[in-house]
Design a protein around this motif. Structure first.
Motif: not given
Length: 377
Positions: A89-92, A96-99, A243-245
């Motif tokens: 779930x964390x990877x997803x 998604x936001x990065x893409x 979120x990725x940051x």
């Protein structure tokens, strides 16, 4: 009158120095051989290390279920499956936001480069476009010259990804077995060792496990708080890829000092590219405040004296680990230093000679024994 040197004492000092130097060289040689063997076995050791680190995070819920009457295999299976679902779930949530924001980010990077060129062309640098274009053409030429290595780089990248997947799968299976059979390890180890080793090795192992667990759980708690606070500040400012940051901030917390600097640099860079200099300075101020809060309040409260390492020792350990083994060395530097401290403290305890104050012991003959009797052989 001039004092003369004693030849007997000089020879004794030289013999002692030679003996100590020889013992030190043998110790360093043994350490070098052990590290060489460890490097040859790294494909097995690395999944084992990751499995142990993951076990320290997942053992508390497993212990909770086992205390509620769950079978060890069932509790370990449930916790392993839940951990896998959370990780996926964390990877997803990151992908998604990065893409979705990659196009916006690339446009921001291009705009930032243009602004940098305009700034370089003005005072005080006064670099004209010809020099900038020349440097750009040189960079492009070097990139074109290195295209012949693209195939090798692709093969290396694919191999790295496959090795990473194999390591992750092995670590996951090892985590399951550690959760299932971990409590039986120390009694089994004590039965396999002879004499005093049956007490020393399990004791040091248990202390090392407690220290490792305290480190991982405390770093996870501190990293989570940092990620929430910094992510909230980025979200208020409208910085992309919040979120990725935030996740990067959480992960980098496991590499003390160096990880915080890296995550903060990435956040400030993205804020500079996307929102401009003002928001980048605000992000920098937020990160500095959060890091000061972490260093002066959170870590002393959460970690307390669990590791027993000075901040200077942690910084030197991270620097040495990074120079020896890169990112992996930086990640493992503090746990290894803490485990070395555990072993050293235990050795000191065993070598310590308790000092008796004068008059604290029994008087000769008062305990019913003959004070002049020889000690038993």
């Amino acid at each position: 009158m001039n004092a003369t040197l004693s030849s007997t004492r000089a020879r004794a000092a030289l013999r002692t120095s030679a003996r100590v130097s020889g013992e030190l060289l043998l110790t360093l040689l043994m350490l070098a051989v052990a590290l060489w063997i460890l490097g040859r076995m790294w494909s097995v050791v690395w999944p084992l290390v990751i499995g142990l680190l993951l076990t320290t995070l997942t053992w508390p819920p497993t212990r909770f279920l086992r205390r509620r009457g769950w079978k060890p295999a069932l509790a370990a299976s449930v916790v392993t499956v839940l951990f896998l679902l959370v990780a996926m779930g964390v990877v997803a949530l990151i992908a998604v936001p990065v893409a979705s924001q990659s196009g916006e980010l690339s446009d921001g990077v291009f705009k930032g480069i243009q602004e940098l060129r305009e700034w370089a062309a003005g005072p005080p640098l006064n670099i004209d476009d010809a020099e900038i274009n020349k440097a750009f053409d040189t960079a492009v030429s070097r990139a074109q010259d290195s295209l012949g290595n693209v195939a090798g780089a692709v093969v290396t990248g694919v191999s790295t990804v496959l090795n990473g997947l194999i390591t992750a799968v092995l670590a996951l299976f090892l985590m399951f077995f550690f959760l299932k059979d971990g409590p039986r390890f120390l009694p089994w180890l004590a039965r396999q060792l002879p004499g005093r080793l049956a007490t020393d090795i399990p004791t040091v192992t248990e202390r090392g496990w407690n220290t490792l667990g305290a480190f991982v759980r405390s770093q996870a708690a501190v990293g989570l708080i940092d990620a929430v606070l910094i992510g909230l500040g980025l979200w208020i400012l409208g910085v992309p890829l919040v979120l990725p940051l935030a996740v990067l901030t959480f992960v980098s917390a496991f590499v003390p000092i160096i990880g915080a600097l890296f995550a903060g640099f990435v956040a400030v860079l993205i804020a500079l590219v996307s929102n401009g200099l003002t928001d980048a300075l605000i992000v920098l101020a937020i990160i500095v405040v959060v890091q000061q809060l972490e260093g002066n309040v959170l870590q002393p409260m959460i970690q307390s004296r669990g590791l027993g390492l000075h901040a200077a020792v942690i910084l030197l350990a991270v620097t040495l680990g990074g120079s020896l083994a890169g990112i992996v060395g930086s990640l493992l530097a503090v746990p290894v230093a803490a485990l070395i401290a555990v072993c050293w403290n235990y050795v000191r305890e065993q070598l310590h000679e308790p000092s008796e104050e004068p008059g604290s012991g029994p008087e000769p003959g008062t305990d019913g024994s003959n004070a002049d009797a020889p000690a038993p052989s």
